[in-house]
Write a protein that holds these residues in place. Structure first.
Motif, short mmCIF file in Angstrom:
data_model
loop_
_atom_site.label_atom_id
_atom_site.label_comp_id
_atom_site.label_asym_id
_atom_site.label_seq_id
_atom_site.Cartn_x
_atom_site.Cartn_y
_atom_site.Cartn_z
N ASP A 31 8.11 14.21 2.89
CA ASP A 31 8.00 13.74 4.27
C ASP A 31 7.19 12.46 4.36
O ASP A 31 7.52 11.54 5.11
N LEU A 32 6.10 12.38 3.61
CA LEU A 32 5.29 11.17 3.60
C LEU A 32 6.10 9.98 3.08
O LEU A 32 6.06 8.89 3.66
N GLY A 81 -6.14 4.74 8.17
CA GLY A 81 -4.71 4.79 7.90
C GLY A 81 -4.16 6.03 7.26
O GLY A 81 -3.00 6.04 6.82
N ALA A 82 -4.92 7.12 7.18
CA ALA A 82 -4.38 8.36 6.62
C ALA A 82 -3.19 8.83 7.44
O ALA A 82 -3.26 8.90 8.67
N GLN A 83 -2.10 9.13 6.76
CA GLN A 83 -0.89 9.60 7.44
C GLN A 83 -0.70 11.11 7.30
O GLN A 83 0.33 11.64 7.70
N GLY A 84 -1.71 11.77 6.75
CA GLY A 84 -1.59 13.21 6.63
C GLY A 84 -2.89 13.84 6.17
O GLY A 84 -3.76 13.17 5.60
N PHE A 85 -3.02 15.13 6.46
CA PHE A 85 -4.14 15.95 5.99
C PHE A 85 -3.56 17.23 5.41
O PHE A 85 -2.87 17.97 6.10
N LEU A 86 -3.82 17.46 4.13
CA LEU A 86 -3.27 18.61 3.43
C LEU A 86 -4.39 19.42 2.80
O LEU A 86 -5.35 18.86 2.26
N LEU A 87 -4.26 20.74 2.88
CA LEU A 87 -5.25 21.60 2.25
C LEU A 87 -4.91 21.80 0.77
O LEU A 87 -3.75 21.94 0.39
N LYS A 88 -5.94 21.81 -0.05
CA LYS A 88 -5.74 21.93 -1.50
C LYS A 88 -5.13 23.27 -1.89
O LYS A 88 -4.52 23.37 -2.95
N ASP A 89 -5.29 24.28 -1.04
CA ASP A 89 -4.74 25.59 -1.39
C ASP A 89 -3.40 25.85 -0.71
O ASP A 89 -2.95 26.99 -0.63
N PRO A 114 0.83 -1.22 0.00
CA PRO A 114 0.00 0.00 0.00
C PRO A 114 0.86 1.26 0.00
O PRO A 114 1.93 1.29 0.62
N PRO A 115 0.41 2.30 -0.70
CA PRO A 115 1.13 3.57 -0.64
C PRO A 115 0.87 4.28 0.69
O PRO A 115 -0.10 3.98 1.38
N VAL A 116 1.73 5.20 1.04
CA VAL A 116 1.45 6.09 2.16
C VAL A 116 0.38 7.06 1.67
O VAL A 116 0.53 7.68 0.61
N ALA A 117 -0.69 7.19 2.43
CA ALA A 117 -1.84 7.97 1.97
C ALA A 117 -2.05 9.22 2.79
O ALA A 117 -1.94 9.20 4.02
N ALA A 118 -2.34 10.31 2.11
CA ALA A 118 -2.72 11.56 2.76
C ALA A 118 -4.00 12.08 2.13
O ALA A 118 -4.23 11.89 0.93
N VAL A 119 -4.81 12.71 2.93
CA VAL A 119 -6.09 13.26 2.47
C VAL A 119 -5.89 14.69 2.00
O VAL A 119 -5.30 15.51 2.70
N GLN A 121 -2.98 4.34 16.53
CA GLN A 121 -2.92 3.44 15.38
C GLN A 121 -1.89 3.87 14.35
O GLN A 121 -1.39 3.05 13.60
N ASN A 122 -1.57 5.15 14.32
CA ASN A 122 -0.58 5.63 13.35
C ASN A 122 0.05 6.92 13.85
O ASN A 122 -0.27 7.42 14.93
N ARG A 123 0.97 7.45 13.05
CA ARG A 123 1.74 8.62 13.47
C ARG A 123 0.88 9.87 13.61
O ARG A 123 1.16 10.73 14.46
#
Length: 223
Positions: free
Chosen positions: A125-126, A105-113, A83-88, A206-208
């Motif tokens: 980093d991911l 399992g999301a390892q990150g949350f990023l804003l589209k802007d 599986p890839p490292v996933a961010a939303v 469960q995750n970082r």
């Protein structure tokens, strides 16, 4: 091998139902030559198909897509052999899905802007094993989770960590990868990986990303 290991560009899949957004992100991410967008997807089914075919290092996923949405795709991605490292990729409307995204399992949350440099750094980093939280998202998440968690209990869990484990946790909460934490503390990457696993276990995270949120909720008492 990934660019982080000196083995070529980081392989990324973009999943969003807006073709123009995907096109813009592709241009942005590939501009420095260290990231290559190997595939795009307009919904969760397409994402799973291209992930199986291309085996990317990182997947950037919009939650609200037609058909199979991003959350369902996140859950199913974790079942892949590699599986890839996933961010939303998101806007500010986090409340309806952030808990499920973390659980899946999301390892990150990023804003589209986000600024271009921020997104590029986040992908690096991911790929290196870090957790990524846009500071503006963190500001939204912390009040939400303060109302649903026992901060006193979390403080006790953090207090029970060794001094070195707390150092690792606080650096992890800053979004640092294992290699970056090791460089800062004078430890090998393998040793940091062992510390991170121990910290996650002791915190019941469960995750970082979950560990980072715990650290940021109680960090003032330990910095």
């Amino acid at each position: 091998m990934r660019a982080e290991d000196g083995g070529g560009p980081i392989r990324v899949v973009l999943a969003d139902d807006e073709a123009m957004l995907r096109r813009g992100l592709r241009v942005l991410l590939e501009s420095g030559g260290t990231i290559r967008v190997v595939a795009e997807a307009g919904n969760g089914d397409e994402l799973l198909a291209v992930a199986r075919t291309h085996r990317p290092d990182v997947a950037l996923i919009d939650v609200q897509m037609p058909g199979k949405d991003g959350l369902s795709a996140l859950r199913d991605l974790a079942l892949l052999a590699k599986p890839p490292v996933a961010a939303v990729l998101t806007t500010f409307d986090l409340d309806d899905y952030v808990t499920d995204a973390l659980r899946f399992g999301a390892q990150g949350f990023l804003l589209k802007d986000a600024e271009p440099a921020v997104l590029v750094r986040a992908v690096h980093d991911l790929a290196a094993g870090g957790a990524v939280l846009d500071p503006r998202i963190t500001a939204r998440l912390l009040p939400r989770f303060r109302g649903t968690t026992d901060n006193a209990h979390e403080k006790q869990l953090v207090e029970a960590l060794s001094a070195r484990e707390r150092q690792v946790l606080l650096l992890l909460a800053d979004g640092r990868s294992n290699a970056s934490i090791g460089s800062r503390l004078g430890l090998t990457e393998a040793t940091v990986k062992s510390y991170v696993s121990t910290v996650l276990s002791k915190l019941g995270a469960q995750n970082r990303v979950q560990a980072a949120l715990i650290a940021q909720r109680v960090a003032g008492d330990f910095r």
